[in-house]
Scaffold this motif. Structure first.
Motif, PDB file in Angstrom:
ATOM      1  N   GLU A  77      10.812   4.155 -35.796  1.00 45.63           N
ATOM      2  CA  GLU A  77      10.302   5.147 -34.850  1.00 45.63           C
ATOM      3  C   GLU A  77       9.561   6.241 -35.611  1.00 45.63           C
ATOM      4  OE1 GLU A  77      13.764   6.682 -32.978  1.00 45.63           O
ATOM      5  OE2 GLU A  77      14.201   4.864 -31.813  1.00 45.63           O
TER       6      GLU A  77
ATOM      7  N   THR B  11       9.017   9.961 -35.174  1.00 44.40           N
ATOM      8  CA  THR B  11       9.532  11.040 -34.327  1.00 44.40           C
ATOM      9  C   THR B  11       9.132  12.430 -34.810  1.00 44.40           C
ATOM     10  OG1 THR B  11      11.603  11.108 -35.601  1.00 44.40           O
ATOM     11  CG2 THR B  11      11.528   9.638 -33.692  1.00 44.40           C
TER      12      THR B  11
ATOM     13  N   LYS C 279      15.532   3.316 -38.356  1.00 43.34           N
ATOM     14  CA  LYS C 279      14.821   4.152 -37.387  1.00 43.34           C
ATOM     15  C   LYS C 279      13.969   5.201 -38.097  1.00 43.34           C
ATOM     16  CE  LYS C 279      18.150   3.633 -33.587  1.00 43.34           C
ATOM     17  NZ  LYS C 279      19.121   4.320 -32.708  1.00 43.34           N
TER      18      LYS C 279
ATOM     19  N   LYS D 101       2.490   0.324 -36.166  1.00 45.64           N
ATOM     20  CA  LYS D 101       3.388   0.908 -35.180  1.00 45.64           C
ATOM     21  C   LYS D 101       3.615   2.397 -35.392  1.00 45.64           C
ATOM     22  CE  LYS D 101       8.046   0.448 -33.206  1.00 45.64           C
ATOM     23  NZ  LYS D 101       9.364  -0.226 -33.286  1.00 45.64           N
ATOM     24  N   CYS D 102       3.829   2.801 -36.662  1.00 49.24           N
ATOM     25  CA  CYS D 102       4.212   4.189 -36.951  1.00 49.24           C
ATOM     26  C   CYS D 102       3.245   4.911 -37.881  1.00 49.24           C
ATOM     27  CB  CYS D 102       5.622   4.224 -37.560  1.00 49.24           C
ATOM     28  SG  CYS D 102       6.908   3.529 -36.504  1.00 49.24           S
TER      29      CYS D 102
END
Length: 464
Positions: free
Chosen positions: A166, A168, A235, A261-262
C-alpha cells in the motif's frame, strides 16, 4: 536414471517433445517456498493430496526441516465438478485449527485445467464468514505445465505485492528499501539483510525464509516459526524509497508490479553471487545511503580478492558444466569467468529467452566457446551427451549431478535446488563476498581432492 547412465559419445540427440531428467521442477514447489517466507503463513495446495505431498517432501528433503502446508485433497468428484467446495471447507478448517494470519493458495495442474476461479472462491469464503477478521487469503496461479519452480516463486512473490503493498504516506520513507532476494537459501537471505543493514539502510525483505527453514533446535514444536516477513512490512513496502530485485526471473515481476502499483522505483540486478555481482549490489545500495561503504564490507571484499589471487593457479584454464535456475546460472557463470574457469555447458529447464541474452552479456567474446540451452530439450540427458563428447573439469549444480560425477569421474560441487543427499547447505550463504569465499573454497577442495585421489605415490605431497 537408466537413460542417463547409458549415454554414449557420438551425435547429440536433439529433443523437443521429450525431456529426460529435467533441470527444473514444478511451479507449486516455488510458490510454497515463497509462501513460507511470510510470518505465520500456511501455504495451501489447491489440488490433489499427492501433489502437496510431493511439494512438501521435496522442500523438507532439501532444507531438512518440517514444511507445513495444507491441501484441498481433490477426489474424483472434485476433478469433475471443481474444487470450490473443497477450498471453502479447507479455509474454514485451517483458520479454526491452525490459526495462521495468512493462507497462501497456489494452484496445481488439476485445478488449473478445471478452471477454478480462486479469487471468486475466496470472495465467497469471505461472504460466508469463513475468513476471521484480520486474516487474509492470497493466491497465485501456478500450473505445473508452464514454467518451472522459479516461475512459481515469482508468481507468489508478485501476489504478496498484489494483496498487501500500500502507498499510504505523502512521501517515500528515506533509507528504507525493499529487497527481493529471489530463490536463495535462508542463510543467503540472512546475509543479504546483514549487508543492507551494514550499509545503514532499513530493509523490507520478502519473501524471507530465514528463521523459518533454518530454525534452532529448542525441543519444542512451533507451527509457525519466528522468521518470515511480517504482514505489516509487506503493507509498508509501498512507502519504501526503492526496491532492489535480485534476479530478474524470480524477483523481477514483483518489483515491476510494485513500481506500477505504488510508484516505488525499482532496480533489477543479478543475484549477488561472486565479486562483480556483489559489487553491483553494494554500489546500488550506495545510491540510498549517501555513497559510503563501511570498512567491514570493504575488508570482506579485500579478503575475497586475496583468496582469488591465491587460488588462481589452480583454476586457470579449467572448464565447468552448470545446470539449475536461470538467475543462479548467470551469476555463477560470471564468478567462474572471474577466476578463469570457462562455464562450457550451461543448461536450465526454465524457459525464457532473456536467459540467453543475459548469458551472452556475461560470456561476451567467449560466447562461441560455450553451449547454453534453456527450456524444452534442455535437460541432464543433453548435458551428459555434451560431456561424453567433450569432458569438463567441474560439475556445478543440484543433487542430480551425482550420476554424471559417478559415471564420468568429474569433480562435483553441489549448489542450487534441490540438494537431497547432503546436510547443512541452508546454513551457509553463497551470496556476497563471504559467500563467494566459501563457494570458491568448495570448488578448489573438489579439484584438489581429486588430484590427491588420482596422483601417483611419488607425487602425493603435503603442499599442493
Amino acid at each position: 536414471m537408466t537413460l542417463l547412465r547409458h549415454t554414449h559419445a557420438g551425435e547429440v540427440q536433439e529433443r523437443h517433445a521429450l525431456t529426460i531428467n529435467p533441470a527444473k521442477t514444478c511451479q507449486p514447489i516455488g510458490a510454497m517456498y515463497a509462501a513460507l517466507g511470510i510470518h505465520r503463513c500456511l501455504p495451501h495446495s489447491h489440488g490433489s493430496q499427492g501433489c502437496c505431498s510431493y511439494h512438501r517432501s521435496t522442500l523438507s528433503r532439501h532444507y531438512k526441516e518440517p514444511v507445513m502446508a495444507a491441501t484441498s485433497s481433490f477426489t474424483e468428484g472434485s476433478s469433475v465438478f471443481g474444487g470450490q467446495a473443497n477450498l471453502l471447507q479447507a479455509i474454514q478448517n485451517i483458520f479454526t485449527v491452525y490459526q495462521p494470519d495468512v493462507i497462501a493458495v497456489h494452484t496445481t495442474c488439476l485445478s488449473e485445467t478445471i478452471g477454478d476461479d480462486i479469487p471468486q472462491i475466496v470472495e465467497k469464503a469471505a461472504e460466508e464468514g469463513l475468513i476471521p477478521a484480520g486474516k487474509v487469503v492470497i493466491h497465485a496461479n501456478t500450473p505445473s505445465y508452464v514454467g518451472s519452480h522459479t516461475t512459481g516463486f515469482a508468481n507468489m512473490t508478485k501476489a504478496m505485492v498484489q494483496y498487501f503493498a500500500e502507498a499510504t504516506l505523502p512521501a517515500k520513507v528515506p533509507g528504507r528499501v525493499n529487497v527481493l532476494p529471489g530463490w536463495v537459501e535462508p542463510a543467503d537471505m540472512r546475509e543479504i539483510k546483514r549487508l543492507v543493514r551494514l550499509m545503514g539502510l532499513d530493509p523490507i525483505t520478502f519473501p524471507d525464509t530465514s528463521g523459518v527453514l533454518d530454525c534452532p533446535q529448542t525441543g519444542l514444536h512451533a507451527m509457525f516459526p519466528k522468521g518470515g516477513v511480517r504482514v505489516e512490512e509487506l503493507k509498508a513496502s509501498g512507502d519504501s524509497s526503492a526496491t532492489i530485485a535480485l534476479g530478474p526471473v524470480c524477483s523481477g515481476p514483483a518489483a515491476k508490479h510494485l513500481a506500477v502499483k505504488c510508484r516505488v522505483p525499482s532496480t533489477i540486478l543479478p543475484l549477488p553471487i561472486g565479486l562483480q555481482a556483489t559489487d553491483r549490489f553494494i554500489m546500488e545500495l550506495r545510491k540510498h545511503n549517501g555513497g559510503r561503504v563501511p570498512e567491514e564490507i570493504a575488508d570482506e571484499r579485500g579478503r575475497l580478492l586475496d583468496l582469488i589471487t591465491d587460488m588462481h593457479q589452480y583454476f586457470f584454464g579449467k572448464t565447468a558444466a552448470l545446470w539449475g535456475d536461470p538467475d543462479t546460472l548467470v551469476s555463477l557463470s560470471e564468478l567462474l569467468l572471474t577466476v578463469d574457469i570457462l562455464p562450457k555447458y550451461v543448461v536450465t529447464g526454465t524457459p525464457g529467452k532473456s536467459f540467453l541474452k543475459q548469458m551472452g552479456q556475461v560470456l561476451q567474446d567467449r560466447k562461441h566457446e560455450v553451449q547454453v540451452r534453456e527450456g524444452s530439450g534442455a535437460d541432464m540427458f543433453l548435458m551428459h551427451q555434451w560431456i561424453k563428447n567433450e569432458p569438463v573439469d567441474l560439475l556445478l549444480g543440484n543433487t542430480y549431478g551425482k550420476y554424471l560425477c559417478r559415471d564420468e569421474g568429474i569433480p562435483f560441487v553441489r549448489h542450487g535446488f534441490p540438494i537431497l543427499d547432503r546436510v547443512g547447505h541452508q546454513y551457509f550463504p553463497t551470496v556476497g563476498y563471504l559467500g563467494a569465499i566459501r563457494l570458491l573454497e568448495k570448488i578448489l577442495d573438489a579439484f584438489l581432492d581429486r588430484q590427491d585421489e588420482e596422483c601417483s605415490e611419488e607425487t602425493f605431497e603435503l603442499t599442493m
